[in-house]
Design a protein around this motif. Structure first.
Motif, PDB file in Angstrom:
ATOM      1  N   ILE A 231       0.838  -1.206   0.000  1.00 47.92           N
ATOM      2  CA  ILE A 231       0.000   0.000   0.000  1.00 47.92           C
ATOM      3  C   ILE A 231       0.871   1.252   0.000  1.00 47.92           C
ATOM      4  O   ILE A 231       0.630   2.199  -0.764  1.00 47.92           O
ATOM      5  N   ASN A 232       1.882   1.266   0.837  1.00 51.61           N
ATOM      6  CA  ASN A 232       2.740   2.450   0.928  1.00 51.61           C
ATOM      7  C   ASN A 232       3.521   2.700  -0.365  1.00 51.61           C
ATOM      8  O   ASN A 232       3.784   3.841  -0.731  1.00 51.61           O
ATOM      9  N   ARG A 233       3.882   1.636  -1.056  1.00 50.77           N
ATOM     10  CA  ARG A 233       4.667   1.796  -2.282  1.00 50.77           C
ATOM     11  C   ARG A 233       3.824   2.158  -3.498  1.00 50.77           C
ATOM     12  O   ARG A 233       4.354   2.676  -4.485  1.00 50.77           O
ATOM     13  N   THR A 234       2.532   1.879  -3.437  1.00 54.14           N
ATOM     14  CA  THR A 234       1.740   1.980  -4.672  1.00 54.14           C
ATOM     15  C   THR A 234       0.505   2.860  -4.567  1.00 54.14           C
ATOM     16  O   THR A 234      -0.288   2.908  -5.509  1.00 54.14           O
ATOM     17  N   SER A 235       0.309   3.549  -3.452  1.00 49.29           N
ATOM     18  CA  SER A 235      -0.823   4.475  -3.386  1.00 49.29           C
ATOM     19  C   SER A 235      -0.405   5.785  -4.034  1.00 49.29           C
ATOM     20  O   SER A 235       0.398   6.541  -3.483  1.00 49.29           O
ATOM     21  N   LYS A 236      -0.925   6.045  -5.213  1.00 43.50           N
ATOM     22  CA  LYS A 236      -0.553   7.199  -6.016  1.00 43.50           C
ATOM     23  C   LYS A 236      -1.796   8.035  -6.324  1.00 43.50           C
ATOM     24  O   LYS A 236      -2.913   7.522  -6.294  1.00 43.50           O
ATOM     25  N   PRO A 237      -1.617   9.312  -6.651  1.00 45.65           N
ATOM     26  CA  PRO A 237      -2.786  10.152  -6.971  1.00 45.65           C
ATOM     27  C   PRO A 237      -3.654   9.569  -8.088  1.00 45.65           C
ATOM     28  O   PRO A 237      -4.881   9.688  -8.051  1.00 45.65           O
ATOM     29  N   HIS A 238      -3.037   8.930  -9.072  1.00 44.64           N
ATOM     30  CA  HIS A 238      -3.797   8.369 -10.191  1.00 44.64           C
ATOM     31  C   HIS A 238      -4.353   6.972  -9.875  1.00 44.64           C
ATOM     32  O   HIS A 238      -5.184   6.461 -10.639  1.00 44.64           O
ATOM     33  N   ALA A 239      -3.895   6.357  -8.787  1.00 45.36           N
ATOM     34  CA  ALA A 239      -4.349   5.012  -8.411  1.00 45.36           C
ATOM     35  C   ALA A 239      -4.248   4.859  -6.897  1.00 45.36           C
ATOM     36  O   ALA A 239      -3.411   4.113  -6.391  1.00 45.36           O
ATOM     37  N   PRO A 240      -5.104   5.561  -6.159  1.00 49.38           N
ATOM     38  CA  PRO A 240      -4.972   5.573  -4.697  1.00 49.38           C
ATOM     39  C   PRO A 240      -5.520   4.309  -4.033  1.00 49.38           C
ATOM     40  O   PRO A 240      -6.411   3.642  -4.561  1.00 49.38           O
ATOM     41  N   TRP A 241      -4.958   4.020  -2.880  1.00 49.48           N
ATOM     42  CA  TRP A 241      -5.499   2.986  -2.001  1.00 49.48           C
ATOM     43  C   TRP A 241      -6.433   3.634  -0.979  1.00 49.48           C
ATOM     44  O   TRP A 241      -6.217   4.772  -0.545  1.00 49.48           O
ATOM     45  N   TYR A 242      -7.446   2.880  -0.582  1.00 45.26           N
ATOM     46  CA  TYR A 242      -8.337   3.264   0.511  1.00 45.26           C
ATOM     47  C   TYR A 242      -8.363   2.107   1.510  1.00 45.26           C
ATOM     48  O   TYR A 242      -8.560   0.948   1.112  1.00 45.26           O
ATOM     49  N   ALA A 243      -8.164   2.418   2.783  1.00 44.11           N
ATOM     50  CA  ALA A 243      -8.260   1.407   3.840  1.00 44.11           C
ATOM     51  C   ALA A 243      -9.683   1.459   4.404  1.00 44.11           C
ATOM     52  O   ALA A 243     -10.070   2.454   5.029  1.00 44.11           O
ATOM     53  N   ILE A 244     -10.444   0.412   4.168  1.00 46.28           N
ATOM     54  CA  ILE A 244     -11.861   0.368   4.552  1.00 46.28           C
ATOM     55  C   ILE A 244     -12.028  -0.470   5.815  1.00 46.28           C
ATOM     56  O   ILE A 244     -11.715  -1.671   5.809  1.00 46.28           O
ATOM     57  N   PRO A 245     -12.490   0.114   6.911  1.00 46.60           N
ATOM     58  CA  PRO A 245     -12.736  -0.677   8.128  1.00 46.60           C
ATOM     59  C   PRO A 245     -13.731  -1.794   7.812  1.00 46.60           C
ATOM     60  O   PRO A 245     -14.845  -1.520   7.357  1.00 46.60           O
ATOM     61  N   ALA A 246     -13.347  -3.040   8.057  1.00 43.37           N
ATOM     62  CA  ALA A 246     -14.134  -4.164   7.538  1.00 43.37           C
ATOM     63  C   ALA A 246     -14.701  -5.082   8.612  1.00 43.37           C
ATOM     64  O   ALA A 246     -15.267  -6.128   8.284  1.00 43.37           O
ATOM     65  N   ASP A 247     -14.575  -4.702   9.885  1.00 43.55           N
ATOM     66  CA  ASP A 247     -15.118  -5.579  10.922  1.00 43.55           C
ATOM     67  C   ASP A 247     -16.642  -5.657  10.883  1.00 43.55           C
ATOM     68  O   ASP A 247     -17.231  -6.647  11.313  1.00 43.55           O
ATOM     69  N   ASP A 248     -17.294  -4.608  10.376  1.00 47.32           N
ATOM     70  CA  ASP A 248     -18.749  -4.615  10.197  1.00 47.32           C
ATOM     71  C   ASP A 248     -19.040  -4.540   8.708  1.00 47.32           C
ATOM     72  O   ASP A 248     -18.703  -3.560   8.043  1.00 47.32           O
ATOM     73  N   LYS A 249     -19.665  -5.570   8.167  1.00 46.00           N
ATOM     74  CA  LYS A 249     -19.849  -5.657   6.720  1.00 46.00           C
ATOM     75  C   LYS A 249     -20.732  -4.550   6.147  1.00 46.00           C
ATOM     76  O   LYS A 249     -20.367  -3.941   5.128  1.00 46.00           O
ATOM     77  N   PRO A 250     -21.910  -4.254   6.728  1.00 42.69           N
ATOM     78  CA  PRO A 250     -22.726  -3.171   6.157  1.00 42.69           C
ATOM     79  C   PRO A 250     -21.994  -1.824   6.127  1.00 42.69           C
ATOM     80  O   PRO A 250     -22.108  -1.069   5.159  1.00 42.69           O
ATOM     81  N   THR A 251     -21.220  -1.545   7.174  1.00 46.54           N
ATOM     82  CA  THR A 251     -20.459  -0.297   7.219  1.00 46.54           C
ATOM     83  C   THR A 251     -19.416  -0.259   6.112  1.00 46.54           C
ATOM     84  O   THR A 251     -19.275   0.751   5.413  1.00 46.54           O
ATOM     85  N   ALA A 252     -18.695  -1.353   5.938  1.00 45.32           N
ATOM     86  CA  ALA A 252     -17.663  -1.412   4.896  1.00 45.32           C
ATOM     87  C   ALA A 252     -18.278  -1.201   3.520  1.00 45.32           C
ATOM     88  O   ALA A 252     -17.733  -0.466   2.681  1.00 45.32           O
TER      89      ALA A 252
END
Length: 293
Positions: A231-252
């Motif tokens: 994630i740190n090496r490849t999150s770029k303005p043209h191809a960003p990463w998003y970290a989605i909290p996933a412990d609750d499925k409807p929220t994610a």
């Protein structure tokens, strides 16, 4: 929804440590409300996709990664079910086939890219090639790679090249009209344990369980290290990463859908094409012709 979603709360704009990022997020709403809001956002997303299909100049690539049980399959089902089936294609990438191994590791992903006007969803992605194979470098020995004859041949320079290749791949497609989203479904180890137990304890979910899930769970910390580095090496303005909290499925699901919608609606040039002036001028005549039949 009582709580607004700010994209920047989830977008990776600077180096992160996964252990410092929460796997939960409070939307200040109950499950039914979240699901109702998700349905509304997905309908709005479908409207954008229809306009994109008519516009025909952008494609959307949605990459979804996460540990086992992170909820990838159900998220894809719930978020994209409102979209026109002709406008969204889902690819689930498994262990490479023998034919796929005869090509470079990006080949099978390149040929699966969405056409302009369509959404493409990658369930597991080209990042498996710097995640699973980094945790299990012995897998690379079956890929017929030049100069890789033993695990000892897989050094830091090898991974540096792969990250550079992936960044170049994503830059290339972004510059040619593909809007790239990359989502990491950030699951806690405790919640994974709970979900694995449900697979074992509920008969109707037994089919989802594999003993291999427990073997991979023992490598949790190593996977987290590899995800963080990727994630740190490849999150770029043209191809960003998003970290989605996933412990609750409807929220994610809601957060991911809202990020898609809020980002795509900012593209002001995505609109249905104007009718030809002659056709527009004769609309009443065409209506009259049809009504007179």
């Amino acid at each position: 929804m009582k709580k607004d979603i700010n994209i920047d709360d989830f977008k990776i704009n600077a180096p992160i440590e996964l252990k410092e990022i929460s796997t939960t997020f409070d939307l200040d709403a109950d499950k039914d409300k979240i699901e109702d809001e998700l349905k509304d956002v997905c309908k709005d997303l479908a409207d954008i996709q229809n306009a994109m299909y008519a516009h025909g100049k952008y494609a959307v690539l949605i990459c979804i990664q996460g540990m086992d049980t992170a909820g990838k399959d159900s998220l894809i089902r719930e978020v994209f079910k409102e979209l026109n089936a002709r406008g969204v294609v889902v690819h689930s990438f498994k262990v490479p086939t023998e034919i796929e191994k005869k090509h470079d590791y990006l080949w099978r992903h390149y040929i699966a890219l969405p056409a302009r006007g369509k959404f493409g969803v990658f369930n597991r992605t080209h990042y498996e090639n710097v995640l699973v194979t980094r945790v299990h470098p012995e897998y690379l020995l079956g890929e017929y790679l030049p100069n890789i004859n033993a695990v000892e041949d897989v050094d830091d320079a090898f991974w540096n090249r792969r990250f550079e290749q992936i960044n170049n791949f994503e830059k290339h497609i972004a510059e040619n009209g593909t809007i790239v989203f990359k989502f990491f479904l950030h699951l806690s180890k405790d919640e994974q344990r709970n979900r694995l137990l449900r697979r074992l304890e509920k008969k109707e979910k037994n089919w989802k369980f594999s003993p291999g899930d427990l073997k991979e769970r023992k490598l949790w910390d190593r996977y987290q290290e590899c995800y963080e580095d990727a994630i740190n090496r490849t999150s770029k303005p043209h191809a960003p990463w998003y970290a989605i909290p996933a412990d609750d499925k409807p929220t994610a699901r809601y957060i991911l859908a809202k990020i898609l919608y809020d980002t795509l609606k900012s593209y002001k040039d995505i609109k249905e094409p104007e009718l030809d002036d002659e056709i527009k001028a004769n609309l009443d005549i065409y209506i009259k012709q049809l009504k007179s039949e």
